[in-house]
Design a protein around this motif. Structure first.
Motif, PDB file in Angstrom:
ATOM      1  N   LEU A  15      67.167 -12.993   3.884  1.00 21.63           N
ATOM      2  CA  LEU A  15      67.491 -14.411   4.073  1.00 21.63           C
ATOM      3  C   LEU A  15      67.469 -15.190   2.756  1.00 21.63           C
ATOM      4  CD1 LEU A  15      65.916 -15.211   7.562  1.00 21.63           C
ATOM      5  CD2 LEU A  15      68.340 -14.945   6.970  1.00 21.63           C
ATOM      6  N   VAL A  16      67.436 -14.467   1.640  1.00 18.22           N
ATOM      7  CA  VAL A  16      67.606 -15.081   0.319  1.00 18.22           C
ATOM      8  C   VAL A  16      69.100 -15.299   0.095  1.00 18.22           C
ATOM      9  CG1 VAL A  16      67.421 -14.561  -2.149  1.00 18.22           C
ATOM     10  CG2 VAL A  16      65.515 -14.068  -0.631  1.00 18.22           C
ATOM     11  N   SER A  17      69.461 -16.355  -0.633  1.00 16.38           N
ATOM     12  CA  SER A  17      70.886 -16.585  -0.897  1.00 16.38           C
ATOM     13  C   SER A  17      71.381 -15.653  -2.004  1.00 16.38           C
ATOM     14  CB  SER A  17      71.127 -18.041  -1.303  1.00 16.38           C
ATOM     15  OG  SER A  17      70.615 -18.296  -2.596  1.00 16.38           O
ATOM     16  N   ASP A  71      62.047 -23.427   1.115  1.00 17.69           N
ATOM     17  CA  ASP A  71      62.837 -24.285   0.231  1.00 17.69           C
ATOM     18  C   ASP A  71      61.885 -24.924  -0.789  1.00 17.69           C
ATOM     19  OD1 ASP A  71      65.345 -25.883  -0.338  1.00 17.69           O
ATOM     20  OD2 ASP A  71      63.927 -27.493   0.096  1.00 17.69           O
ATOM     21  N   LEU A 106      60.592 -28.654   0.147  1.00 16.91           N
ATOM     22  CA  LEU A 106      59.985 -29.011   1.437  1.00 16.91           C
ATOM     23  C   LEU A 106      58.604 -28.354   1.533  1.00 16.91           C
ATOM     24  CD1 LEU A 106      60.426 -30.504   4.144  1.00 16.91           C
ATOM     25  CD2 LEU A 106      61.250 -28.335   5.086  1.00 16.91           C
ATOM     26  N   ILE A 142      67.336 -24.127  -6.809  1.00 16.58           N
ATOM     27  CA  ILE A 142      68.184 -23.356  -5.895  1.00 16.58           C
ATOM     28  C   ILE A 142      67.566 -23.486  -4.505  1.00 16.58           C
ATOM     29  CG2 ILE A 142      69.297 -21.122  -5.477  1.00 16.58           C
ATOM     30  CD1 ILE A 142      69.738 -22.319  -8.336  1.00 16.58           C
ATOM     31  N   PRO A 143      68.256 -24.192  -3.593  1.00 11.48           N
ATOM     32  CA  PRO A 143      67.654 -24.436  -2.281  1.00 11.48           C
ATOM     33  C   PRO A 143      67.480 -23.139  -1.493  1.00 11.48           C
ATOM     34  CG  PRO A 143      69.974 -25.086  -2.283  1.00 11.48           C
ATOM     35  CD  PRO A 143      69.615 -24.743  -3.706  1.00 11.48           C
ATOM     36  N   GLY A 144      66.593 -23.168  -0.512  1.00 11.39           N
ATOM     37  CA  GLY A 144      66.354 -21.974   0.303  1.00 11.39           C
ATOM     38  C   GLY A 144      66.420 -22.293   1.781  1.00 11.39           C
ATOM     39  N   ILE A 145      66.528 -21.251   2.596  1.00  8.72           N
ATOM     40  CA  ILE A 145      66.459 -21.433   4.051  1.00  8.72           C
ATOM     41  C   ILE A 145      65.010 -21.754   4.408  1.00  8.72           C
ATOM     42  CG2 ILE A 145      66.648 -20.247   6.287  1.00  8.72           C
ATOM     43  CD1 ILE A 145      68.977 -18.638   5.079  1.00  8.72           C
ATOM     44  N   THR A 146      64.802 -22.825   5.165  1.00  5.86           N
ATOM     45  CA  THR A 146      63.437 -23.234   5.510  1.00  5.86           C
ATOM     46  C   THR A 146      62.901 -22.418   6.686  1.00  5.86           C
ATOM     47  OG1 THR A 146      64.212 -24.887   7.093  1.00  5.86           O
ATOM     48  CG2 THR A 146      63.948 -25.615   4.806  1.00  5.86           C
ATOM     49  N   SER A 194      64.412 -23.927   9.925  1.00  6.63           N
ATOM     50  CA  SER A 194      65.693 -23.385  10.398  1.00  6.63           C
ATOM     51  C   SER A 194      65.507 -21.989  10.976  1.00  6.63           C
ATOM     52  CB  SER A 194      66.707 -23.320   9.247  1.00  6.63           C
ATOM     53  OG  SER A 194      67.151 -24.611   8.901  1.00  6.63           O
ATOM     54  N   ALA A 195      64.662 -21.185  10.337  1.00  8.82           N
ATOM     55  CA  ALA A 195      64.454 -19.815  10.803  1.00  8.82           C
ATOM     56  C   ALA A 195      63.729 -19.788  12.148  1.00  8.82           C
ATOM     57  CB  ALA A 195      63.677 -19.014   9.764  1.00  8.82           C
ATOM     58  N   VAL A 230      75.235 -18.678   0.560  1.00 10.77           N
ATOM     59  CA  VAL A 230      75.128 -17.918   1.811  1.00 10.77           C
ATOM     60  C   VAL A 230      74.014 -16.888   1.643  1.00 10.77           C
ATOM     61  CG1 VAL A 230      76.365 -16.204   3.212  1.00 10.77           C
ATOM     62  CG2 VAL A 230      77.529 -18.257   2.435  1.00 10.77           C
ATOM     63  N   PRO A 253      70.005 -18.295  10.322  1.00  7.16           N
ATOM     64  CA  PRO A 253      69.859 -19.648   9.769  1.00  7.16           C
ATOM     65  C   PRO A 253      70.567 -19.795   8.437  1.00  7.16           C
ATOM     66  CG  PRO A 253      67.825 -18.386   9.482  1.00  7.16           C
ATOM     67  CD  PRO A 253      68.744 -17.540  10.329  1.00  7.16           C
TER      68      PRO A 253
END
Lengths: 232, 232
Positions: free
Chosen positions: A19-21, A98, A101, A124-128, A131-132, B20, B125
């Motif tokens: 789930l890392v970009s 992220d 946050l 670099i933003p991340g999936i929180t 959201s997960a 992504v 997510p």
């Protein structure tokens, strides 16, 4: 003039290294040195990182205080990062979720702004985990005209009822030490059937609990989130 | 018994195809067919997708209503996805941002739950435009004891002052038609110096505006977000 390194605050996402970009993965592979926060418990950031970068990468763990009174530790951590940046090396500070946050990156960002304004900072933003957690259930966080509130459970003493009335979805971070108190409020408000406790989201130890009695017995750890959704 | 395909709701992130996740990229490369929402304007999801999957992939655009009254369109879109799932094909519905935060995936999810409960749904997510906007400035969304509120500007008529007083950071989605009204409230509350308008975040057309007069002249498009942060 000697070049100063660029400083990246990199979001690693909620736990699953997948789930890392693509961008976070690229930057982590390019920088010569990566700093990660080391908590009292196992380092979540380090375990995600191990799934992304190779063995040869230099990874430095930084100890951080849980209590703000211990402000000096943030300063010392920033100084260690600056030491490498000032040699002209690009550095990443990689954190779970992220960076902005409830991340350990935010105090470091503010120290750099004041002490080292010459450093170029890229976040670099991340999936929180929020959201997960919603994805795991799955449960909408907000639709159309709905409102979402994000609260730090540990610090919330008053006014919770009001927020729960005025927002369609309420996400409680830092819920591990305040769960019982919040469940009591939810029960009193008739919201027992509208909440989910999500632990260690997106990892092998993920647990999603929707039953109030089971939540009361759960003794969740640090990486737990409580989602309450009034809306249908 | 005939196998029904698995249905993935995939978050594509805020705009930059590099934002992504590895998991989203993998799933989009594996599924035989990808559906994307098609708005009245250019399809953001489609432009992100083009940066990720190859030319040979089957991508189907689905038209969606901006108005809820047009409920039938959601049903027809769900039927088109079901048609492929029922043939045993795995399908992805790929949306910008996170599928569960103001995403076009949420009404589809609810239709599937009711009409096609046999379909296994997995949500991947995504990085939200909120996290990406905060990263661009950069500005913390929440630290320690702070609260974050996420509001759909277009639908907010009353009670904004209260939310702005009780939350440290307030993010307004869907701000393009309501900007002037909200800027007036912020000015009245002495918050003119605490807000940022972020347009088309993480794309080549990104714009970050912190000056109130410039915001008033900006005429932002659909992909705009207003961040207000009282906290220091």
């Amino acid at each position: 003039m000697k070049r100063v390194g660029r400083f990246y605050g990199v979001g690693l996402g909620p736990g699953d290294p997948e789930l890392v970009s693509l961008k976070a993965a690229r930057i982590l592979s390019e920088v010569p040195v990566i700093f990660v926060p080391k908590g009292g418990r196992e380092s979540r950031a380090l375990s995600i990182l191990k799934g992304i970068v190779g063995e040869e990468k230099e990874i430095m763990e930084l100890s951080f205080p849980m209590l703000e009174e211990d402000e000096g530790k943030w300063e010392r951590a920033a100084s260690r990062i600056w030491e490498r940046l000032s040699r002209g090396e690009d550095c990443a500070f990689a954190v779970e979720g992220d960076p902005l946050l409830y991340g350990t990156f935010t105090p470091i960002l503010s120290i750099f702004r004041h002490r080292f304004p010459e450093v170029e900072i890229k976040v670099i933003p991340g999936i929180t985990s929020l959201s997960a957690a919603a994805a795991s259930i799955p449960l909408p966080l907000a639709r159309r005209e709905e409102r979402l509130a994000v609260l730090p459970a540990f610090y919330e003493k008053n006014g919770l009822e009001e927020v729960l009335q005025k927002f369609d979805t309420v996400a409680f971070f830092k819920v591990h030490r305040s769960l019982e108190r919040i469940l009591n409020i939810l029960e009193r408000m008739g919201l027992s059937g509208s909440c989910f406790l999500v632990e260690e989201v997106s990892t092998g130890r993920e647990r999603v609990i929707g039953d109030m009695e089971e939540m009361r017995r759960a003794k969740p750890g640090y990486f737990s989130l409580l989602l309450v959704r009034r809306a249908r």
